[in-house]
Design a protein around this motif. Structure first.
Motif, PDB file in Angstrom:
ATOM      1  N   ARG A   1       0.820  -1.201   0.000  1.00  0.00           N
ATOM      2  CA  ARG A   1       0.000   0.000   0.000  1.00  0.00           C
ATOM      3  C   ARG A   1       0.853   1.249   0.000  1.00  0.00           C
ATOM      4  NH1 ARG A   1      -5.465  -0.010   3.537  1.00  0.00           N
ATOM      5  NH2 ARG A   1      -6.183   1.780   2.430  1.00  0.00           N
ATOM      6  N   GLN A   2       0.392   2.269  -0.669  1.00  0.00           N
ATOM      7  CA  GLN A   2       1.082   3.552  -0.705  1.00  0.00           C
ATOM      8  C   GLN A   2       0.201   4.619  -0.073  1.00  0.00           C
ATOM      9  OE1 GLN A   2       4.299   4.124  -1.924  1.00  0.00           O
ATOM     10  NE2 GLN A   2       4.276   1.899  -1.871  1.00  0.00           N
ATOM     11  N   PHE A   3       0.823   5.612   0.480  1.00  0.00           N
ATOM     12  CA  PHE A   3       0.125   6.727   1.106  1.00  0.00           C
ATOM     13  C   PHE A   3       0.690   8.014   0.523  1.00  0.00           C
ATOM     14  CE2 PHE A   3       0.086   3.077   3.799  1.00  0.00           C
ATOM     15  CZ  PHE A   3      -1.237   3.005   4.200  1.00  0.00           C
ATOM     16  N   TYR A   4      -0.133   9.013   0.453  1.00  0.00           N
ATOM     17  CA  TYR A   4       0.253  10.253  -0.218  1.00  0.00           C
ATOM     18  C   TYR A   4      -0.062  11.466   0.643  1.00  0.00           C
ATOM     19  CZ  TYR A   4       0.115   7.153  -4.226  1.00  0.00           C
ATOM     20  OH  TYR A   4       0.325   6.095  -5.076  1.00  0.00           O
ATOM     21  N   VAL A   5       0.836  12.440   0.583  1.00  0.00           N
ATOM     22  CA  VAL A   5       0.593  13.772   1.112  1.00  0.00           C
ATOM     23  C   VAL A   5       0.478  14.651  -0.127  1.00  0.00           C
ATOM     24  CG1 VAL A   5       1.514  15.686   2.468  1.00  0.00           C
ATOM     25  CG2 VAL A   5       1.892  13.328   3.213  1.00  0.00           C
TER      26      VAL A   5
ATOM     27  N   ALA B   1      -5.353  30.068  -2.428  1.00  0.00           N
ATOM     28  CA  ALA B   1      -5.576  29.275  -1.221  1.00  0.00           C
ATOM     29  C   ALA B   1      -4.964  27.885  -1.390  1.00  0.00           C
ATOM     30  CB  ALA B   1      -7.069  29.154  -0.954  1.00  0.00           C
ATOM     31  N   LEU B   2      -4.374  27.357  -0.319  1.00  0.00           N
ATOM     32  CA  LEU B   2      -3.722  26.047  -0.337  1.00  0.00           C
ATOM     33  C   LEU B   2      -4.375  25.116   0.677  1.00  0.00           C
ATOM     34  CD1 LEU B   2       0.032  27.149  -0.353  1.00  0.00           C
ATOM     35  CD2 LEU B   2      -1.369  26.463  -2.319  1.00  0.00           C
ATOM     36  N   TYR B   3      -4.347  23.826   0.344  1.00  0.00           N
ATOM     37  CA  TYR B   3      -4.857  22.796   1.244  1.00  0.00           C
ATOM     38  C   TYR B   3      -3.872  21.636   1.245  1.00  0.00           C
ATOM     39  CZ  TYR B   3      -7.684  18.976   3.061  1.00  0.00           C
ATOM     40  OH  TYR B   3      -8.145  17.924   3.797  1.00  0.00           O
ATOM     41  N   VAL B   4      -3.478  21.174   2.408  1.00  0.00           N
ATOM     42  CA  VAL B   4      -2.591  20.011   2.548  1.00  0.00           C
ATOM     43  C   VAL B   4      -3.420  18.857   3.087  1.00  0.00           C
ATOM     44  CG1 VAL B   4      -0.534  19.092   3.670  1.00  0.00           C
ATOM     45  CG2 VAL B   4      -0.605  21.509   3.032  1.00  0.00           C
ATOM     46  N   GLY B   5      -3.309  17.694   2.435  1.00  0.00           N
ATOM     47  CA  GLY B   5      -4.067  16.526   2.865  1.00  0.00           C
ATOM     48  C   GLY B   5      -3.251  15.257   2.770  1.00  0.00           C
ATOM     49  N   VAL B   6      -3.829  14.165   3.270  1.00  0.00           N
ATOM     50  CA  VAL B   6      -3.188  12.851   3.239  1.00  0.00           C
ATOM     51  C   VAL B   6      -4.240  11.824   2.821  1.00  0.00           C
ATOM     52  CG1 VAL B   6      -3.585  12.347   5.686  1.00  0.00           C
ATOM     53  CG2 VAL B   6      -1.684  11.252   4.518  1.00  0.00           C
TER      54      VAL B   6
ATOM     55  N   ALA C   1       3.219   9.278   6.424  1.00  0.00           N
ATOM     56  CA  ALA C   1       2.428  10.234   5.640  1.00  0.00           C
ATOM     57  C   ALA C   1       1.673  11.184   6.561  1.00  0.00           C
ATOM     58  CB  ALA C   1       1.463   9.494   4.726  1.00  0.00           C
ATOM     59  N   ILE C   2       1.070  10.660   7.606  1.00  0.00           N
ATOM     60  CA  ILE C   2       0.316  11.501   8.537  1.00  0.00           C
ATOM     61  C   ILE C   2       1.240  12.479   9.252  1.00  0.00           C
ATOM     62  CG2 ILE C   2      -1.011  11.460  10.701  1.00  0.00           C
ATOM     63  CD1 ILE C   2      -2.233   8.764   9.602  1.00  0.00           C
ATOM     64  N   GLN C   3       2.406  12.010   9.662  1.00  0.00           N
ATOM     65  CA  GLN C   3       3.353  12.900  10.330  1.00  0.00           C
ATOM     66  C   GLN C   3       3.822  14.001   9.392  1.00  0.00           C
ATOM     67  OE1 GLN C   3       4.214  13.109  13.630  1.00  0.00           O
ATOM     68  NE2 GLN C   3       4.971  15.033  12.839  1.00  0.00           N
ATOM     69  N   ARG C   4       4.089  13.655   8.130  1.00  0.00           N
ATOM     70  CA  ARG C   4       4.513  14.642   7.139  1.00  0.00           C
ATOM     71  C   ARG C   4       3.403  15.673   6.901  1.00  0.00           C
ATOM     72  NH1 ARG C   4       8.596  17.431   4.676  1.00  0.00           N
ATOM     73  NH2 ARG C   4       8.332  17.476   2.430  1.00  0.00           N
TER      74      ARG C   4
ATOM     75  N   MET D   1       3.784  19.624   7.469  1.00  0.00           N
ATOM     76  CA  MET D   1       3.572  20.593   6.385  1.00  0.00           C
ATOM     77  C   MET D   1       2.459  21.589   6.723  1.00  0.00           C
ATOM     78  SD  MET D   1       4.083  18.202   3.029  1.00  0.00           S
ATOM     79  CE  MET D   1       4.061  19.510   1.812  1.00  0.00           C
ATOM     80  N   LYS D   2       1.442  21.147   7.423  1.00  0.00           N
ATOM     81  CA  LYS D   2       0.359  22.060   7.801  1.00  0.00           C
ATOM     82  C   LYS D   2       0.858  23.161   8.739  1.00  0.00           C
ATOM     83  CE  LYS D   2      -3.737  19.393   6.923  1.00  0.00           C
ATOM     84  NZ  LYS D   2      -5.097  19.139   7.333  1.00  0.00           N
TER      85      LYS D   2
END
Length: 96
Positions: A2-6, A16-21, A61-64, A68-69
């Motif tokens: 499995r891969q996870f993405y930020v 406007a910017l939005y950071v997600g995972v 990914a969650i920590q990143r 970043m947020k």
């Protein structure tokens, strides 16, 4: 495996910017683009995928994402422009 993405979405260049995972980048960006994800991105029309990075585990990914947020806006812009200087929408690229 499995891969996870930020990822970072933008309304437009320097907008406007939005950071997600997520664990499914195509599905999640599609949800944002179609207004299926309630909240900030729907309210402000933030739909362009301008940056993403891959992680091997959900924890990294969650920590990143959390890191970043907390970044100043200028750091996020530099991160985007390092790999995507024109702020092109990368959604079509990830759908290939």
């Amino acid at each position: 495996m499995r891969q996870f993405y930020v990822y970072i979405l933008a309304k437009h260049r320097h907008g406007a910017l939005y950071v997600g995972v997520t664990n499914d980048l195509i599905r999640r960006v599609h949800e944002h683009r179609e207004g299926l994800a309630p909240g900030f991105t729907k309210r402000y029309g933030v739909k362009l995928l301008v940056y993403f990075e891959q992680h091997a585990t959900a924890a990294t990914a969650i920590q990143r994402e959390k890191t970043m947020k907390r970044w100043p806006r200028a750091w996020k812009i530099r991160t985007i422009e390092r790999t995507n200087p024109t702020w092109a929408d990368l959604y079509e690229e990830i759908c290939r």
